[in-house]
Scaffold this motif. Structure first.
Motif, PDB file in Angstrom:
ATOM      1  N   ALA A  80      32.293  73.685 114.497  1.00  0.00           N
ATOM      2  CA  ALA A  80      31.677  72.438 115.084  1.00  0.00           C
ATOM      3  C   ALA A  80      31.486  71.659 113.919  1.00  0.00           C
ATOM      4  N   ASN A  81      31.548  70.699 113.597  1.00  0.00           N
ATOM      5  CA  ASN A  81      30.591  69.480 112.853  1.00  0.00           C
ATOM      6  C   ASN A  81      29.369  69.234 113.663  1.00  0.00           C
ATOM      7  N   ALA A  82      28.441  68.102 112.656  1.00  0.00           N
ATOM      8  CA  ALA A  82      27.154  67.860 112.806  1.00  0.00           C
ATOM      9  C   ALA A  82      27.308  66.293 114.388  1.00  0.00           C
ATOM     10  N   ASP A  83      26.889  66.442 115.155  1.00  0.00           N
ATOM     11  CA  ASP A  83      27.216  65.294 115.954  1.00  0.00           C
ATOM     12  C   ASP A  83      28.224  65.183 117.038  1.00  0.00           C
ATOM     13  N   GLU A  84      29.198  66.480 117.074  1.00  0.00           N
ATOM     14  CA  GLU A  84      30.887  66.375 117.991  1.00  0.00           C
ATOM     15  C   GLU A  84      30.404  66.870 119.236  1.00  0.00           C
ATOM     16  N   ASN A  85      30.971  66.459 119.932  1.00  0.00           N
ATOM     17  CA  ASN A  85      30.794  66.488 121.439  1.00  0.00           C
ATOM     18  C   ASN A  85      31.402  66.461 121.750  1.00  0.00           C
ATOM     19  N   GLN A  86      33.732  65.746 121.555  1.00  0.00           N
ATOM     20  CA  GLN A  86      34.433  65.697 122.202  1.00  0.00           C
ATOM     21  C   GLN A  86      35.547  67.437 121.573  1.00  0.00           C
ATOM     22  N   ASP A 119      40.505  63.173 129.150  1.00  0.00           N
ATOM     23  CA  ASP A 119      41.881  62.974 129.376  1.00  0.00           C
ATOM     24  C   ASP A 119      43.141  63.766 130.068  1.00  0.00           C
ATOM     25  N   SER A 120      44.042  64.605 129.641  1.00  0.00           N
ATOM     26  CA  SER A 120      44.654  66.152 130.165  1.00  0.00           C
ATOM     27  C   SER A 120      44.638  66.751 129.038  1.00  0.00           C
ATOM     28  N   THR A 121      44.120  66.597 127.533  1.00  0.00           N
ATOM     29  CA  THR A 121      43.561  66.880 126.374  1.00  0.00           C
ATOM     30  C   THR A 121      42.648  67.606 125.893  1.00  0.00           C
ATOM     31  N   HIS A 122      41.488  66.105 126.265  1.00  0.00           N
ATOM     32  CA  HIS A 122      40.661  66.163 125.741  1.00  0.00           C
ATOM     33  C   HIS A 122      39.203  66.848 126.919  1.00  0.00           C
ATOM     34  N   ILE A 123      38.326  67.266 126.928  1.00  0.00           N
ATOM     35  CA  ILE A 123      37.139  67.159 127.011  1.00  0.00           C
ATOM     36  C   ILE A 123      35.737  66.779 126.660  1.00  0.00           C
ATOM     37  N   GLN A 124      34.611  66.683 126.993  1.00  0.00           N
ATOM     38  CA  GLN A 124      33.583  65.836 126.136  1.00  0.00           C
ATOM     39  C   GLN A 124      32.367  66.849 126.502  1.00  0.00           C
ATOM     40  N   LEU A 125      31.168  67.080 125.940  1.00  0.00           N
ATOM     41  CA  LEU A 125      30.336  67.785 126.114  1.00  0.00           C
ATOM     42  C   LEU A 125      28.744  67.092 127.433  1.00  0.00           C
ATOM     43  N   GLU A 126      28.820  68.157 127.906  1.00  0.00           N
ATOM     44  CA  GLU A 126      28.163  67.769 129.507  1.00  0.00           C
ATOM     45  C   GLU A 126      26.846  66.080 128.592  1.00  0.00           C
ATOM     46  N   THR A 127      26.563  65.710 129.325  1.00  0.00           N
ATOM     47  CA  THR A 127      25.574  64.787 128.256  1.00  0.00           C
ATOM     48  C   THR A 127      24.602  64.968 127.652  1.00  0.00           C
ATOM     49  N   ILE A 144      39.546  69.082 121.903  1.00  0.00           N
ATOM     50  CA  ILE A 144      41.052  69.968 122.855  1.00  0.00           C
ATOM     51  C   ILE A 144      41.016  70.618 123.248  1.00  0.00           C
ATOM     52  N   THR A 145      41.554  70.809 124.198  1.00  0.00           N
ATOM     53  CA  THR A 145      41.812  71.940 124.870  1.00  0.00           C
ATOM     54  C   THR A 145      42.557  73.127 125.084  1.00  0.00           C
ATOM     55  N   PRO A 146      43.292  74.189 125.352  1.00  0.00           N
ATOM     56  CA  PRO A 146      44.382  75.002 124.393  1.00  0.00           C
ATOM     57  C   PRO A 146      45.177  74.066 125.249  1.00  0.00           C
ATOM     58  N   LYS A 147      45.403  74.090 126.574  1.00  0.00           N
ATOM     59  CA  LYS A 147      46.803  73.061 127.283  1.00  0.00           C
ATOM     60  C   LYS A 147      46.283  72.127 128.221  1.00  0.00           C
ATOM     61  N   SER A 148      47.489  71.145 128.949  1.00  0.00           N
ATOM     62  CA  SER A 148      46.881  70.153 129.102  1.00  0.00           C
ATOM     63  C   SER A 148      46.060  70.864 130.683  1.00  0.00           C
ATOM     64  N   ILE A 149      45.098  69.880 131.065  1.00  0.00           N
ATOM     65  CA  ILE A 149      44.532  70.204 132.296  1.00  0.00           C
ATOM     66  C   ILE A 149      44.775  69.966 133.712  1.00  0.00           C
ATOM     67  N   THR A 150      44.292  70.854 134.015  1.00  0.00           N
ATOM     68  CA  THR A 150      45.458  70.343 135.449  1.00  0.00           C
ATOM     69  C   THR A 150      44.489  70.575 137.019  1.00  0.00           C
ATOM     70  N   ASP A 151      43.320  71.622 136.160  1.00  0.00           N
ATOM     71  CA  ASP A 151      42.152  71.511 136.992  1.00  0.00           C
ATOM     72  C   ASP A 151      41.092  71.537 136.299  1.00  0.00           C
ATOM     73  N   ILE A 152      40.199  70.364 136.857  1.00  0.00           N
ATOM     74  CA  ILE A 152      38.772  70.810 135.542  1.00  0.00           C
ATOM     75  C   ILE A 152      38.083  72.196 135.823  1.00  0.00           C
ATOM     76  N   ASN A 153      37.859  72.221 137.498  1.00  0.00           N
ATOM     77  CA  ASN A 153      37.012  73.723 137.790  1.00  0.00           C
ATOM     78  C   ASN A 153      38.070  75.168 137.159  1.00  0.00           C
ATOM     79  N   LYS A 154      39.111  74.992 135.902  1.00  0.00           N
ATOM     80  CA  LYS A 154      39.470  76.527 135.436  1.00  0.00           C
ATOM     81  C   LYS A 154      39.542  76.137 134.254  1.00  0.00           C
ATOM     82  N   VAL A 155      38.486  74.987 133.885  1.00  0.00           N
ATOM     83  CA  VAL A 155      38.178  75.185 131.883  1.00  0.00           C
ATOM     84  C   VAL A 155      36.588  76.055 131.642  1.00  0.00           C
TER      85      VAL A 155
END
Length: 88
Positions: free
Chosen positions: A30-36, A64-72, A38-49
């Motif tokens: 990661a770079n400084a202050d990065e928090n978003q 979205d279907s291929t991006h996550i953000q770290l917890e608040t 890309i997932t390895p594949k499309s997200i079909t169930d967030i509980n599997k990530v």
């Protein structure tokens, strides 16, 4: 190999363990202050990530279907290792 039993016939068969659970993962430096990320594949169930920051599991939000953000409130420091693990 694994042995599988057909529940209706009782017939035994061999299966490859990789056909039972498929795991995809990606590791970022990661770079400084990065928090978003890309997932390895499309997200079909967030509980599997799952996401790990320097080996510690943390929460995430699906953007979205291929991006996550770290917890608040979580932002990376330079060279943090972010590992995203995704199950089928």
């Amino acid at each position: 190999e694994l042995v599988s039993i057909d529940p209706t016939t009782g017939v035994l068969s061999k299966i490859n363990p990789s056909s039972v659970v498929v795991i995809k993962e990606v590791v970022y430096t990661a770079n400084a202050d990065e928090n978003q990320f890309i997932t390895p594949k499309s997200i079909t169930d967030i509980n599997k990530v799952s996401v790990y920051r320097n080996g510690v599991r943390i929460g995430l939000t699906k953007l979205d279907s291929t991006h996550i953000q770290l917890e608040t409130g979580v932002f990376c420091d330079v060279n943090d290792e972010i590992r995203i693990v995704q199950y089928d």
